[in-house]
Write an enzyme that holds these catalytic residues in place. Structure first.
Site, mmCIF file in Angstrom:
data_model
loop_
_atom_site.group_PDB
_atom_site.id
_atom_site.type_symbol
_atom_site.label_atom_id
_atom_site.label_comp_id
_atom_site.label_asym_id
_atom_site.label_seq_id
_atom_site.Cartn_x
_atom_site.Cartn_y
_atom_site.Cartn_z
ATOM 1 N N ILE A 84 62.280 50.128 18.292
ATOM 2 C CA ILE A 84 62.107 48.681 18.460
ATOM 3 C C ILE A 84 61.096 48.391 19.562
ATOM 4 O O ILE A 84 60.188 47.569 19.392
ATOM 5 C CB ILE A 84 63.457 48.013 18.772
ATOM 6 N N HIS A 112 73.538 36.941 18.499
ATOM 7 C CA HIS A 112 73.316 38.323 18.054
ATOM 8 C C HIS A 112 72.683 38.351 16.663
ATOM 9 O O HIS A 112 73.162 39.020 15.752
ATOM 10 C CB HIS A 112 74.644 39.089 18.051
ATOM 11 N N ASP A 140 70.116 37.281 23.206
ATOM 12 C CA ASP A 140 70.688 37.319 21.865
ATOM 13 C C ASP A 140 72.047 38.008 21.876
ATOM 14 O O ASP A 140 72.697 38.099 20.844
ATOM 15 C CB ASP A 140 69.738 38.043 20.908
ATOM 16 N N ARG A 147 72.219 45.075 24.129
ATOM 17 C CA ARG A 147 73.668 44.997 24.296
ATOM 18 C C ARG A 147 73.984 44.085 25.479
ATOM 19 O O ARG A 147 73.300 44.108 26.495
ATOM 20 C CB ARG A 147 74.266 46.394 24.539
ATOM 21 N N GLU A 158 80.923 38.601 24.149
ATOM 22 C CA GLU A 158 80.556 37.801 22.985
ATOM 23 C C GLU A 158 81.605 37.787 21.876
ATOM 24 O O GLU A 158 81.611 36.880 21.041
ATOM 25 C CB GLU A 158 79.227 38.286 22.410
#
Length: 334
Positions: free
Chosen positions: A158, A299, A262, A238, A267
């Site tokens: 990524i 997310h 995000d 994360r 969460e």
């Protein structure tokens, strides 16, 4: 031979649509459940060969022991992260764990860029204003990305896509990784540095490292103090990479100028759920949502058609390989 039965937890409408389409190739017997796997619904796994779970399912030692009692032989994660699984417990019970190591690196990298641009150019605020008939530019000034410095923590797939995009913007890149890819760095004019040098030299810091004991809360009061004043922090990795209370302190004293999140360390009770008719009783989450220089999303960086299709194909491929006794390249071990 009987069909392989999969108990699928945390099902969303888009999960069911995508996995059903891909399952035409595999022919599994899938039982879909909307709730996350827990002690309250674990009885639904009786008779299943595998359970399919996502990032917010907590597979602790007790849950894994019950899965074993119910005859489950495999935990199929439809995600890359596996910090929600007690791997020693899985090993002790003989349950195989497999994951999806990559969905679409382009999806997450492009989303990180979207957060950067939205924060920098105040796109959310501008949109809200113009909808209300306010066309003033006061408070909307941004900065040129060209010539600024990106700091990337973790240089996996990524991050490499992200670096390619932002090199196209004319940005300089500093990187930190325990296992640096020097050939990539040389080819893309990336400079590997220490964390302290990255903190001090970056206008934007983007997190792309796994969550491990070493990286938990890598962004904290001490590291924030070493950063440029007004730094932008992006987290599409994360939640527990960032100590949320320390981030709030940095936002309040303006050491942190922007945050694009995000993910969030707590969460699970909120993300992927509609809580619009309820009060948010997590004070830290509510505080983060109150800042006009913070963008927080649920997310969703991975959430593209290509990525969800890749997830389904890899998840079912893992289960098929396990059932057939083939080598499992995506198996997760200690």
């Amino acid at each position: 031979m009987n069909k392989t039965t999969i108990a699928f937890f945390g099902t969303m409408p888009y999960d069911k649509a995508t996995f059903n389409e891909v399952n035409e190739e595999y022919g599994f017997d899938i039982k879909y459940y909307t709730g996350n796997l827990s002690h309250d619904n674990i009885s639904l796994t009786r008779g299943a060969d595998a359970v399919c779970v996502f990032v917010n399912d907590d597979l602790n030692a007790e849950i894994i022991a019950e899965l074993k009692q119910n005859g489950v032989k495999m935990i199929a994660l439809r995600c890359a992260g596996y910090n929600n699984v007690d791997l020693p417990a899985a090993k002790a019970t003989g349950i195989t764990v497999a994951r999806v190591p990559a969905y679409s690196p382009h999806a997450v990298a492009e989303y990180a860029v979207a957060l950067m641009l939205s924060l920098n150019r105040k796109i959310q605020r501008a949109s809200w204003r113009t909808r209300d008939g306010n066309f003033s530019l006061n408070g909307l000034m941004g900065f040129d990305m060209y010539g600024k410095t990106l700091g990337v923590i973790g240089t996996g797939k990524i991050a490499k896509v992200l670096i390619g995009i932002l090199r196209g913007f004319g940005m300089n890149v500093l990187a930190y990784d325990l296992y640096p890819d020097h050939a990539f760095a040389e080819a893309n004019q990336v400079r590997y540095v220490s964390l302290d040098e990255l903190y001090a030299g970056s206008d934007i810091i983007s997190l792309h490292c796994p969550l491990t004991p070493e990286t938990e809360y890598i962004i904290n009061r001490e590291s924030i103090a070493k950063m440029k004043k007004g730094v932008m922090i992006i987290n599409t990795g994360r939640g527990r990479l960032i100590h949320s209370e320390d981030l709030i302190e940095g936002l309040k004293n303006k050491q942190v100028g922007f945050a694009g999140l995000d993910v969030y360390e707590e969460e699970e009770p909120y993300f992927y759920k509609d809580k619009s008719d309820k009060i948010i009783d997590d004070d830290t989450l509510a505080r983060l949502l109150s800042f006009n220089n913070v963008i927080m999303t649920s997310h969703q960086a991975f959430f593209t058609r290509e990525a969800t299709s890749n997830i389904a194909h890899t998840t079912f491929g893992n289960i098929r390989d396990f059932v057939l006794g083939h080598e499992l390249p995506n198996a997760v071990t200690e």
